[in-house]
Scaffold this motif. Structure first.
Motif, PDB file in Angstrom:
ATOM      1  N   ARG A 142      -4.701 -58.746  -9.297  1.00  0.00           N
ATOM      2  CA  ARG A 142      -5.628 -59.535  -9.566  1.00  0.00           C
ATOM      3  C   ARG A 142      -7.017 -59.220 -10.266  1.00  0.00           C
ATOM      4  N   THR A 143      -6.994 -57.779 -10.746  1.00  0.00           N
ATOM      5  CA  THR A 143      -8.007 -57.491 -11.808  1.00  0.00           C
ATOM      6  C   THR A 143      -7.762 -56.731 -12.784  1.00  0.00           C
ATOM      7  N   SER A 144      -8.667 -56.424 -13.583  1.00  0.00           N
ATOM      8  CA  SER A 144      -8.611 -55.635 -14.676  1.00  0.00           C
ATOM      9  C   SER A 144      -7.635 -54.301 -14.615  1.00  0.00           C
ATOM     10  N   GLY A 145      -7.397 -53.920 -13.283  1.00  0.00           N
ATOM     11  CA  GLY A 145      -6.780 -52.794 -12.770  1.00  0.00           C
ATOM     12  C   GLY A 145      -5.159 -53.035 -12.959  1.00  0.00           C
ATOM     13  N   SER A 184      -8.119 -52.892  -1.920  1.00  0.00           N
ATOM     14  CA  SER A 184      -8.592 -54.267  -2.054  1.00  0.00           C
ATOM     15  C   SER A 184     -10.000 -54.571  -2.258  1.00  0.00           C
ATOM     16  N   LEU A 185     -10.426 -55.184  -3.444  1.00  0.00           N
ATOM     17  CA  LEU A 185     -11.799 -55.332  -3.690  1.00  0.00           C
ATOM     18  C   LEU A 185     -12.509 -56.192  -2.560  1.00  0.00           C
ATOM     19  N   ARG A 186     -11.486 -57.283  -2.070  1.00  0.00           N
ATOM     20  CA  ARG A 186     -11.886 -58.297  -1.088  1.00  0.00           C
ATOM     21  C   ARG A 186     -12.298 -57.472   0.086  1.00  0.00           C
ATOM     22  N   GLU A 211     -12.907 -51.986  -0.449  1.00  0.00           N
ATOM     23  CA  GLU A 211     -12.390 -50.643  -0.227  1.00  0.00           C
ATOM     24  C   GLU A 211     -12.824 -49.833  -1.611  1.00  0.00           C
ATOM     25  N   HIS A 212     -13.464 -50.611  -2.555  1.00  0.00           N
ATOM     26  CA  HIS A 212     -14.062 -49.763  -3.662  1.00  0.00           C
ATOM     27  C   HIS A 212     -15.440 -49.330  -3.420  1.00  0.00           C
ATOM     28  N   ARG A 213     -15.941 -49.630  -2.479  1.00  0.00           N
ATOM     29  CA  ARG A 213     -17.592 -49.341  -1.914  1.00  0.00           C
ATOM     30  C   ARG A 213     -17.366 -48.192  -0.896  1.00  0.00           C
ATOM     31  N   THR A 214     -16.177 -47.761  -0.425  1.00  0.00           N
ATOM     32  CA  THR A 214     -16.203 -46.541   0.466  1.00  0.00           C
ATOM     33  C   THR A 214     -16.629 -45.192  -0.093  1.00  0.00           C
ATOM     34  N   LYS A 240     -18.437 -45.264 -10.085  1.00  0.00           N
ATOM     35  CA  LYS A 240     -18.688 -46.442 -10.607  1.00  0.00           C
ATOM     36  C   LYS A 240     -18.436 -47.582  -9.588  1.00  0.00           C
ATOM     37  N   GLY A 241     -17.509 -47.262  -8.745  1.00  0.00           N
ATOM     38  CA  GLY A 241     -16.926 -48.002  -7.624  1.00  0.00           C
ATOM     39  C   GLY A 241     -16.081 -49.323  -8.250  1.00  0.00           C
ATOM     40  N   GLU A 242     -15.290 -48.848  -9.285  1.00  0.00           N
ATOM     41  CA  GLU A 242     -14.807 -49.707 -10.023  1.00  0.00           C
ATOM     42  C   GLU A 242     -13.332 -49.428 -10.157  1.00  0.00           C
ATOM     43  N   VAL A 243     -12.210 -50.129 -10.208  1.00  0.00           N
ATOM     44  CA  VAL A 243     -10.833 -50.147 -10.712  1.00  0.00           C
ATOM     45  C   VAL A 243     -10.645 -50.762 -11.706  1.00  0.00           C
ATOM     46  N   ALA A 244      -9.955 -50.123 -12.886  1.00  0.00           N
ATOM     47  CA  ALA A 244      -8.888 -49.091 -12.523  1.00  0.00           C
ATOM     48  C   ALA A 244      -9.566 -47.673 -12.845  1.00  0.00           C
ATOM     49  N   THR A 291     -12.184 -43.168 -16.441  1.00  0.00           N
ATOM     50  CA  THR A 291     -12.327 -44.555 -16.035  1.00  0.00           C
ATOM     51  C   THR A 291     -12.281 -45.369 -17.566  1.00  0.00           C
ATOM     52  N   GLU A 292     -12.453 -46.326 -17.530  1.00  0.00           N
ATOM     53  CA  GLU A 292     -12.734 -47.241 -18.723  1.00  0.00           C
ATOM     54  C   GLU A 292     -11.346 -47.419 -19.488  1.00  0.00           C
ATOM     55  N   ILE A 293     -10.802 -48.551 -19.503  1.00  0.00           N
ATOM     56  CA  ILE A 293      -9.493 -49.014 -20.143  1.00  0.00           C
ATOM     57  C   ILE A 293      -8.938 -48.277 -21.234  1.00  0.00           C
ATOM     58  N   PRO A 294      -9.636 -48.228 -22.175  1.00  0.00           N
ATOM     59  CA  PRO A 294      -9.327 -47.646 -23.738  1.00  0.00           C
ATOM     60  C   PRO A 294      -9.109 -46.126 -23.371  1.00  0.00           C
ATOM     61  N   CYS A 311     -10.582 -55.542 -27.483  1.00  0.00           N
ATOM     62  CA  CYS A 311     -10.078 -56.246 -25.948  1.00  0.00           C
ATOM     63  C   CYS A 311     -11.407 -55.985 -25.044  1.00  0.00           C
ATOM     64  N   HIS A 312     -11.493 -54.623 -24.960  1.00  0.00           N
ATOM     65  CA  HIS A 312     -12.407 -54.324 -23.714  1.00  0.00           C
ATOM     66  C   HIS A 312     -13.641 -54.779 -23.994  1.00  0.00           C
ATOM     67  N   PHE A 313     -14.263 -54.821 -25.146  1.00  0.00           N
ATOM     68  CA  PHE A 313     -15.849 -55.432 -25.109  1.00  0.00           C
ATOM     69  C   PHE A 313     -15.542 -57.088 -24.986  1.00  0.00           C
ATOM     70  N   LYS A 344     -21.895 -66.714 -11.521  1.00  0.00           N
ATOM     71  CA  LYS A 344     -23.131 -66.393 -10.535  1.00  0.00           C
ATOM     72  C   LYS A 344     -23.739 -65.357 -10.491  1.00  0.00           C
ATOM     73  N   ARG A 345     -22.943 -64.080 -10.797  1.00  0.00           N
ATOM     74  CA  ARG A 345     -23.650 -62.728 -10.821  1.00  0.00           C
ATOM     75  C   ARG A 345     -24.765 -62.692 -11.502  1.00  0.00           C
ATOM     76  N   PHE A 346     -24.300 -63.553 -12.852  1.00  0.00           N
ATOM     77  CA  PHE A 346     -25.380 -63.485 -14.024  1.00  0.00           C
ATOM     78  C   PHE A 346     -26.677 -64.343 -13.816  1.00  0.00           C
TER      79      PHE A 346
HETATM   80  N1  LIG Z   1     -15.191 -51.285 -17.839  1.00  0.00           N
HETATM   81  C1  LIG Z   1     -14.468 -51.266 -16.697  1.00  0.00           C
HETATM   82  C2  LIG Z   1     -14.217 -52.256 -15.922  1.00  0.00           C
HETATM   83  C3  LIG Z   1     -13.863 -52.061 -14.336  1.00  0.00           C
HETATM   84  C4  LIG Z   1     -14.302 -53.322 -13.779  1.00  0.00           C
HETATM   85  O1  LIG Z   1     -15.058 -54.119 -13.992  1.00  0.00           O
HETATM   86  N2  LIG Z   1     -13.524 -53.348 -12.730  1.00  0.00           N
HETATM   87  C5  LIG Z   1     -13.614 -54.464 -11.597  1.00  0.00           C
HETATM   88  C6  LIG Z   1     -12.350 -55.066 -11.293  1.00  0.00           C
HETATM   89  S1  LIG Z   1     -11.862 -56.170 -12.815  1.00  0.00           S
HETATM   90  C7  LIG Z   1     -14.356 -53.943 -10.359  1.00  0.00           C
HETATM   91  O2  LIG Z   1     -13.795 -53.056  -9.937  1.00  0.00           O
HETATM   92  N3  LIG Z   1     -15.238 -54.589  -9.806  1.00  0.00           N
HETATM   93  C8  LIG Z   1     -15.768 -54.154  -8.578  1.00  0.00           C
HETATM   94  C9  LIG Z   1     -17.088 -54.755  -8.270  1.00  0.00           C
HETATM   95  O3  LIG Z   1     -17.270 -55.617  -9.037  1.00  0.00           O
HETATM   96  O4  LIG Z   1     -17.896 -54.487  -7.286  1.00  0.00           O
HETATM   97  C10 LIG Z   1     -12.877 -50.803 -17.218  1.00  0.00           C
HETATM   98  O5  LIG Z   1     -12.602 -50.602 -18.298  1.00  0.00           O
HETATM   99  O6  LIG Z   1     -11.962 -50.600 -16.531  1.00  0.00           O
END
Ligand SMILES: N[C@@H](CCC(=O)N[C@@H](CS)C(=O)NCC(=O)O)C(=O)O
Length: 215
Positions: A11-14, A34-36, A39-42, A51-55, A67-70, A103-105, A118-120
């Motif tokens: 359920r993410t861009s992962g 699980s971002l919920r 687990e991305h902050r461990t 960056k603490g992000e998936v994928a 990292t970064e989809i492209p 697509c990424h942009f 809401k984050r913004f």
């Molecule tokens: N620019 C990154 C975006 C990655 C991204 O934003 N991933 C989100 C999930 S869709 C994430 O891991 N977020 C963690 C957070 O918001 O703390 C990419 O191309 O992969």
């Protein structure tokens, strides 16, 4: 050799990279976090991707994480040249990267803003609702642009290839994201046909089924 590891989350861009990895046919160690549950902050995951992000694609033998989809799509295409994830000829490959960057942009400057309004706005609900509505309109415009380009391709794929490529997978995901946002997509018939084409690739269908199981 240690298998490269794809760190992802349902359920993410992962999911986009998970689908590209499946289409590559490469033997990767797929790990869902699980971002919920945070687990991305461990410390363990931040050591893989600060960056603490998936994928993220970790290549243990090289001591490198991509990292970064492209960039991940390019690595997958280079590591599996026969997969057809990106065309081999320089022009086709450049056009493929152009679509991946587009697509990424768009994902970052429209879809993500709509999903995380809401984050913004620092939590301001009314401002977030207005921002979400505007971002959703921009998302619809982006999908309309993609539809108009697809109309020109008899193959039904964005690069005019017989088989599905990485940009097709990304576009199909943006269409699905539009659906989650409540954006009208019924009239985007070429994009919808592309979504069906992507989902029908056996390896991608299996990856999506696995995500459904995980939830
Ligand atoms: N620019 C990154 C975006 C990655 C991204 O934003 N991933 C989100 C999930 S869709 C994430 O891991 N977020 C963690 C957070 O918001 O703390 C990419 O191309 O992969």
């Amino acid at each position: 050799m240690t298998k490269p590891i794809l760190w992802t989350s349902t359920r993410t861009s992962g999911s986009i990279v998970h689908q590209m990895a499946a289409a590559s046919g490469l033997d990767l160690d797929i790990r869902f976090i699980s971002l919920r549950k945070g687990e991305h902050r461990t410390p363990e995951f931040l050591a893989v991707n600060p960056k603490g992000e998936v994928a993220a694609i970790q290549v243990p033998d090289a001591g490198v994480t991509i990292t970064e989809i492209p960039a991940m799509a390019l690595w997958l295409a280079e590591a599996a040249p026969e997969s057809g994830l990106l065309p081999k000829d320089p022009l086709g490959r450049a056009k493929g990267m152009e679509w991946l960057c587009w697509c990424h942009f768009r994902m970052a400057n429209t879809f993500t803003i709509a999903f995380q309004a809401k984050r913004f706005t620092g939590g301001d609900e009314a401002a977030a609702a207005a921002l979400k509505a505007t971002a959703a309109t921009r998302a619809r415009e982006a999908l309309e642009f993609a539809e108009a380009q697809l109309v020109k391709q008899a193959s039904g794929t964005v690069l005019g290839t017989a088989q599905v490529t990485a940009p097709d997978i990304f576009l199909a995901a943006l269409l699905a994201f539009g659906g989650f946002l409540g954006v009208a997509t019924d009239d985007l018939t070429h994009l919808k046909a592309l979504g069906a084409k992507v989902a029908a690739v056996p390896a991608i269908a299996a990856a999506l089924a696995r995500e459904q199981e995980i939830g």
